[in-house]
Design a protein around this motif. Structure first.
Motif, PDB file in Angstrom:
ATOM      1  N   VAL A 456       0.617  -1.075  -0.203  1.00 41.60           N
ATOM      2  CA  VAL A 456      -0.005  -0.333  -0.383  1.00 41.60           C
ATOM      3  C   VAL A 456       0.820   1.330   0.043  1.00 41.60           C
ATOM      4  O   VAL A 456       0.406   2.196  -0.333  1.00 41.60           O
ATOM      5  N   LEU A 457       2.043   1.253  -0.054  1.00 40.75           N
ATOM      6  CA  LEU A 457       3.245   2.151   0.298  1.00 40.75           C
ATOM      7  C   LEU A 457       3.620   2.223  -1.374  1.00 40.75           C
ATOM      8  O   LEU A 457       4.377   1.435  -1.876  1.00 40.75           O
ATOM      9  N   GLY A 458       3.056   4.218  -1.589  1.00 43.59           N
ATOM     10  CA  GLY A 458       3.439   4.185  -2.902  1.00 43.59           C
ATOM     11  C   GLY A 458       4.635   4.444  -3.568  1.00 43.59           C
ATOM     12  O   GLY A 458       5.067   4.665  -2.505  1.00 43.59           O
ATOM     13  N   ARG A 459       5.258   4.067  -4.720  1.00 41.89           N
ATOM     14  CA  ARG A 459       7.026   4.196  -4.686  1.00 41.89           C
ATOM     15  C   ARG A 459       7.294   6.289  -4.522  1.00 41.89           C
ATOM     16  O   ARG A 459       5.948   6.704  -4.945  1.00 41.89           O
ATOM     17  N   ASP A 525      -9.594  12.510  -2.230  1.00 38.80           N
ATOM     18  CA  ASP A 525      -8.085  13.426  -2.814  1.00 38.80           C
ATOM     19  C   ASP A 525      -7.034  12.748  -2.251  1.00 38.80           C
ATOM     20  O   ASP A 525      -6.243  13.502  -2.013  1.00 38.80           O
ATOM     21  N   GLY A 526      -6.735  11.154  -2.185  1.00 35.94           N
ATOM     22  CA  GLY A 526      -5.168  10.671  -2.010  1.00 35.94           C
ATOM     23  C   GLY A 526      -5.128  10.537  -0.358  1.00 35.94           C
ATOM     24  O   GLY A 526      -6.147  10.274   0.182  1.00 35.94           O
ATOM     25  N   PRO A 527      -3.885   9.452  -0.347  1.00 34.05           N
ATOM     26  CA  PRO A 527      -4.192   8.803   1.207  1.00 34.05           C
ATOM     27  C   PRO A 527      -4.722   9.960   1.724  1.00 34.05           C
ATOM     28  O   PRO A 527      -5.034   8.341   3.220  1.00 34.05           O
ATOM     29  N   VAL A 528      -4.205  11.152   2.197  1.00 29.42           N
ATOM     30  CA  VAL A 528      -4.269  11.413   3.655  1.00 29.42           C
ATOM     31  C   VAL A 528      -6.075  11.193   4.228  1.00 29.42           C
ATOM     32  O   VAL A 528      -6.881  11.142   5.229  1.00 29.42           O
ATOM     33  N   GLY A 529      -7.070  11.893   2.754  1.00 28.42           N
ATOM     34  CA  GLY A 529      -8.392  11.313   3.077  1.00 28.42           C
ATOM     35  C   GLY A 529      -8.952  10.438   3.149  1.00 28.42           C
ATOM     36  O   GLY A 529     -10.215  10.150   3.848  1.00 28.42           O
ATOM     37  N   VAL A 530      -8.561   8.915   2.894  1.00 31.73           N
ATOM     38  CA  VAL A 530      -8.488   7.855   2.958  1.00 31.73           C
ATOM     39  C   VAL A 530      -8.441   7.560   4.252  1.00 31.73           C
ATOM     40  O   VAL A 530      -9.156   5.836   5.031  1.00 31.73           O
ATOM     41  N   LEU A 548     -16.787  11.210  -1.680  1.00 33.26           N
ATOM     42  CA  LEU A 548     -16.574  10.778  -3.003  1.00 33.26           C
ATOM     43  C   LEU A 548     -15.445  11.000  -3.073  1.00 33.26           C
ATOM     44  O   LEU A 548     -14.038  11.280  -2.482  1.00 33.26           O
ATOM     45  N   LEU A 549     -14.923   9.694  -4.107  1.00 37.27           N
ATOM     46  CA  LEU A 549     -14.131   9.935  -5.150  1.00 37.27           C
ATOM     47  C   LEU A 549     -13.762   9.663  -5.750  1.00 37.27           C
ATOM     48  O   LEU A 549     -14.003   9.114  -7.000  1.00 37.27           O
ATOM     49  N   ALA A 550     -13.333  10.839  -6.623  1.00 34.98           N
ATOM     50  CA  ALA A 550     -12.733  11.576  -7.756  1.00 34.98           C
ATOM     51  C   ALA A 550     -11.269   9.941  -8.221  1.00 34.98           C
ATOM     52  O   ALA A 550     -12.516   9.722 -10.140  1.00 34.98           O
ATOM     53  N   ASP A 551     -11.251  10.000  -8.394  1.00 35.11           N
ATOM     54  CA  ASP A 551      -9.498   9.522  -8.961  1.00 35.11           C
ATOM     55  C   ASP A 551      -9.596   8.485  -8.294  1.00 35.11           C
ATOM     56  O   ASP A 551      -8.723   9.226  -6.911  1.00 35.11           O
ATOM     57  N   HIS A 552      -8.704   7.409  -8.399  1.00 31.96           N
ATOM     58  CA  HIS A 552      -7.647   6.582  -7.719  1.00 31.96           C
ATOM     59  C   HIS A 552      -6.346   7.220  -7.575  1.00 31.96           C
ATOM     60  O   HIS A 552      -5.400   6.442  -6.247  1.00 31.96           O
ATOM     61  N   PRO A 556      -1.812   2.625  -4.697  1.00 31.54           N
ATOM     62  CA  PRO A 556      -2.414   0.972  -3.755  1.00 31.54           C
ATOM     63  C   PRO A 556      -2.995   1.844  -2.412  1.00 31.54           C
ATOM     64  O   PRO A 556      -3.933   1.181  -2.258  1.00 31.54           O
ATOM     65  N   ALA A 557      -2.588   3.187  -1.776  1.00 30.75           N
ATOM     66  CA  ALA A 557      -3.481   3.482  -0.840  1.00 30.75           C
ATOM     67  C   ALA A 557      -4.639   3.709  -0.877  1.00 30.75           C
ATOM     68  O   ALA A 557      -5.653   3.223  -0.023  1.00 30.75           O
ATOM     69  N   VAL A 558      -4.832   4.215  -2.084  1.00 32.89           N
ATOM     70  CA  VAL A 558      -6.482   4.836  -1.895  1.00 32.89           C
ATOM     71  C   VAL A 558      -6.392   3.711  -2.284  1.00 32.89           C
ATOM     72  O   VAL A 558      -7.945   3.662  -2.176  1.00 32.89           O
ATOM     73  N   ARG A 559      -6.763   2.916  -3.314  1.00 40.84           N
ATOM     74  CA  ARG A 559      -7.946   1.571  -3.936  1.00 40.84           C
ATOM     75  C   ARG A 559      -8.077   0.917  -2.917  1.00 40.84           C
ATOM     76  O   ARG A 559      -9.035   0.369  -3.246  1.00 40.84           O
ATOM     77  N   LEU A 560      -6.724   0.069  -2.165  1.00 40.73           N
ATOM     78  CA  LEU A 560      -7.193  -0.112  -1.593  1.00 40.73           C
ATOM     79  C   LEU A 560      -8.424  -0.341  -0.081  1.00 40.73           C
ATOM     80  O   LEU A 560      -9.118  -0.402   0.259  1.00 40.73           O
TER      81      LEU A 560
END
Length: 662
Positions: A456-459, A525-530, A548-552, A556-560
């Motif tokens: 879940v930690l992006g590059r 919009d991003g890791p902090v919000g999710v 509401l989530l506009a785009d992931h 990977p963290a936002v996706r999960l």
């Protein structure tokens, strides 16, 4: 008891409700306390009562002094009235005082006058005073004269003292419910008596509310409604998050959101008593849910619209979401949008690979109306507010935040949502520009969803666009060490925020809770919000239904987190313009969808309008034009139920047998 706005509080509760422990916690931070004991000593043959008194004495710290008033019930009023402004008194309890007052040894006495003297002393008390009293009025009327005399006298005393106190709290099963809030309660910043002073010019403006100062930059966005902007004032004392806005247009400054005396609490919410009276934001809060009928009705209505193609596709979901949150099957496009950009770095290896000072530069850009976020906000007519959150300590070595910082951050976030709702915002966009937020979000997901950190930690991407694997490994190690350090710690919402989440995630969680209470939708919009949405589930499960989530973004963290929360991203364009900016880039498309859904008529076959290519309705057929008539049915059988007339009238006689005559 560091409380602004009131000095006297009455703590009510039933037997073994925890009222005494709660009262003691209110004065726990006082350097010295005068404990006023009102009950008489236990008789020699009552060991159980003696044990109760001994338990009370054992809880008192050594710095407290004890004063007895059982020998003379009238002395209690004198002790309270003579207390100085620098003293703290804890009276436990009024029930024992009434028992002594009704004792035959003190009769005859004017009980009503004695109770009035006590209430007058409480009202005039200069010291900080906490009184404890049992609430026995909820039981049946006693069957004995003495029992009735006691409940009547105690009820009268409770009413008189409650009227004299600044605040009253009822403790039930260890849970406190504030019945009478004062001007401010523990942990809530007192509201300003009126709008804070503000200086607004065409250039930089300064808005002041209390000790903290917020400086809006030049005007970059005009709200879509055309009204003047509303600069937000700093909320709270120094050290709490201050808010700045990128809208420099003249307007009304924000008011610190405090207790019921402030204007920020004008609109009632289901959770208002929880926050406005100073009780801690706690798990299991009951907040509003979106309209469960409006969303499906809006989706059904879309199938009837006069659309040439198959319709709105995946974006039907935004119509259903807007309908549910607005409570109507024909939702309107979001007009006033407020962006809350959180800035508060995470220290240690959570921010490995981040450029020093880059997050602060992004925050300054947003304040000044420059950069991607500010430009998109100007295009969308959104207001950008930069919120400074507490800096988080290295999670691998120590808790990211102290417990009291978590409480303050949650309340500050709640107040930010309240201010947005009071300013007329229709939608909040939540973003962050802090260093180390990706690692903090990964740690929160690992603690709340059992995620594996590397998954879940992006590059880590450097400023030149290269992948920094060494920095990524350091971030993974920081999360791993933090999880190992906290392996035996509780996994409650506040524990996760304190140990792993840090300041920006805690403030974001408060924003989600406050927005839910005010029925205000939030675009993540991003890791902090999710990450905040994951934590908010334990505090109020309703919060995720307002997100509401506009785009992931391909994160990977936002996706999960989206999968766990049941949030399906509306788009899959993988924008990576920075938290908040991605949502603003998608906002015009979402607004267009809502505008179409609200304005398009139904198909003509369903009774909708049928316009020609010039946009004018088709004219009605003229008198000389042939009109369409239903064809006569073929085959045997009558063609009409009416009797024949005119030329169609039969002249031949009819044979009763069924054969033609003649």
């Amino acid at each position: 008891m560091s409380v602004d706005g009131w000095n006297t509080v009455l703590v009510l509760g039933g037997i073994r409700s925890g009222k005494s422990e709660f009262a003691e916690s209110l004065v726990a931070d006082a350097p010295t306390v005068r404990y006023v004991a009102t009950a008489a000593d236990a008789p020699a043959d009552d060991a159980e009562w003696a044990a109760r008194l001994a338990a009370h004495r054992a809880r008192r710290p050594e710095t407290w002094t004890t004063e007895e008033t059982a020998t003379d019930p009238r002395r209690l009023a004198d002790v309270i009235a003579s207390a100085g402004p620098n003293e703290t008194l804890l009276v436990d309890d009024i029930g024992g005082w009434v028992t002594v007052l009704l004792d035959p040894a003190h009769q005859p006495a004017d009980d009503t006058a004695t109770i009035a003297e006590l209430a007058a002393a409480v009202r005039a008390c200069a010291a900080r005073l906490v009184l404890v009293s049992p609430e026995v009025g909820l039981s049946l009327v006693p069957t004995t004269p003495l029992g009735r005399a006691f409940t009547d006298a105690l009820g009268a005393a409770n009413r008189a003292v409650a009227d004299a106190c600044d605040a009253v709290v009822l403790v039930v099963a260890g849970q406190a419910a504030w019945l009478k809030p004062g001007a401010a309660q523990p942990g809530v910043v007192p509201a300003q008596a009126g709008p804070a002073p503000v200086t607004a010019t065409a250039g930089p403006a300064t808005a002041t509310a209390g000790p903290a100062t917020a400086t809006p930059g030049p005007a970059t966005a005009t709200p879509a409604t055309g009204r003047t902007g509303t600069p937000a004032a700093a909320t709270g004392p120094a050290g709490t998050p201050a808010t700045t806005t990128a809208s420099g247009s003249t307007g009304t400054p924000g008011v610190a959101a405090g207790g019921p005396a402030g204007t920020a609490w004008a609109a009632p919410t289901m959770a208002l008593p929880m926050v406005a009276t100073g009780l801690v934001i706690q798990p299991g809060m009951e907040l509003p849910m979106p309209d469960e009928y409006a969303g499906p009705q809006a989706i059904e209505r879309l199938a009837t619209l006069d659309v040439p193609g198959a319709g709105l596709g995946a974006l039907e979901r935004v119509v259903g979401f807007a309908a549910a949150t607005q409570g109507t099957a024909t939702p309107a496009p979001w007009g006033s949008v407020r962006v809350l950009l959180l800035h508060g770095d995470h220290l240690g290896d959570a921010a490995a690979g981040a450029v020093d000072g880059e997050s602060a530069r992004r925050a300054r850009q947003a304040r000044a109306g420059r950069g991607v976020l500010a430009r998109l906000a100007a295009e969308s007519g959104a207001d950008v507010h930069v919120v400074e959150t507490p800096v988080s300590a290295p999670m691998e070595d120590e808790p990211a935040l102290a417990g009291e910082q978590v409480e303050a951050a949650l309340r500050d976030g709640w107040r930010l949502a309240e201010e947005a709702a009071d300013a007329g915002a229709h939608l909040l966009v939540l973003g962050a520009c802090s260093a180390g937020t990706e690692a903090a979000a990964a740690a929160v997901l690992a603690a709340t969803a059992g995620a594996e950190t590397p998954a879940v930690l992006g590059r880590v991407v450097t400023g030149s666009g290269e992948i920094d694997d060494a920095a990524w490994m350091r971030r993974c190690a920081a999360v791993r060490d933090a999880l190992h350090r906290t392996r035996r710690s509780p996994r409650g919402a506040k524990d996760v925020l304190a140990e792993l989440g840090g300041g920006d995630v805690a403030v974001a969680t408060g924003i989600l809770l406050g927005a839910t209470a005010r029925r205000l939708p939030v675009m993540l919009d991003g890791p902090v919000g999710v990450a905040a949405a994951m934590v908010s589930r334990d505090l109020a499960g309703q919060a995720r239904h307002w997100c509401l989530l506009a785009d992931h973004r391909g994160d990977p963290a936002v996706r999960l987190a989206a999968d766990v929360l049941g949030l399906t991203p509306l788009l899959d364009v993988r924008l990576d313009l920075g938290e908040g900016a991605n949502a603003l880039a998608a906002l015009p498309l979402l607004r267009s969808v809502l505008a179409l859904a609200a304005a398009l008529p139904a198909r003509p076959s369903l009774g909708g309008g049928d316009d020609d290519e010039d946009g004018e309705p088709e004219p009605e057929p003229g008198p000389d034009e042939p009109d369409f008539r239903e064809p006569e049915p073929a085959g045997p059988g009558p063609t009409s139920t009416e009797p024949p007339t005119g030329a169609e009238t039969r002249t031949e006689p009819v044979d009763p047998s069924g054969r033609r005559a003649g």
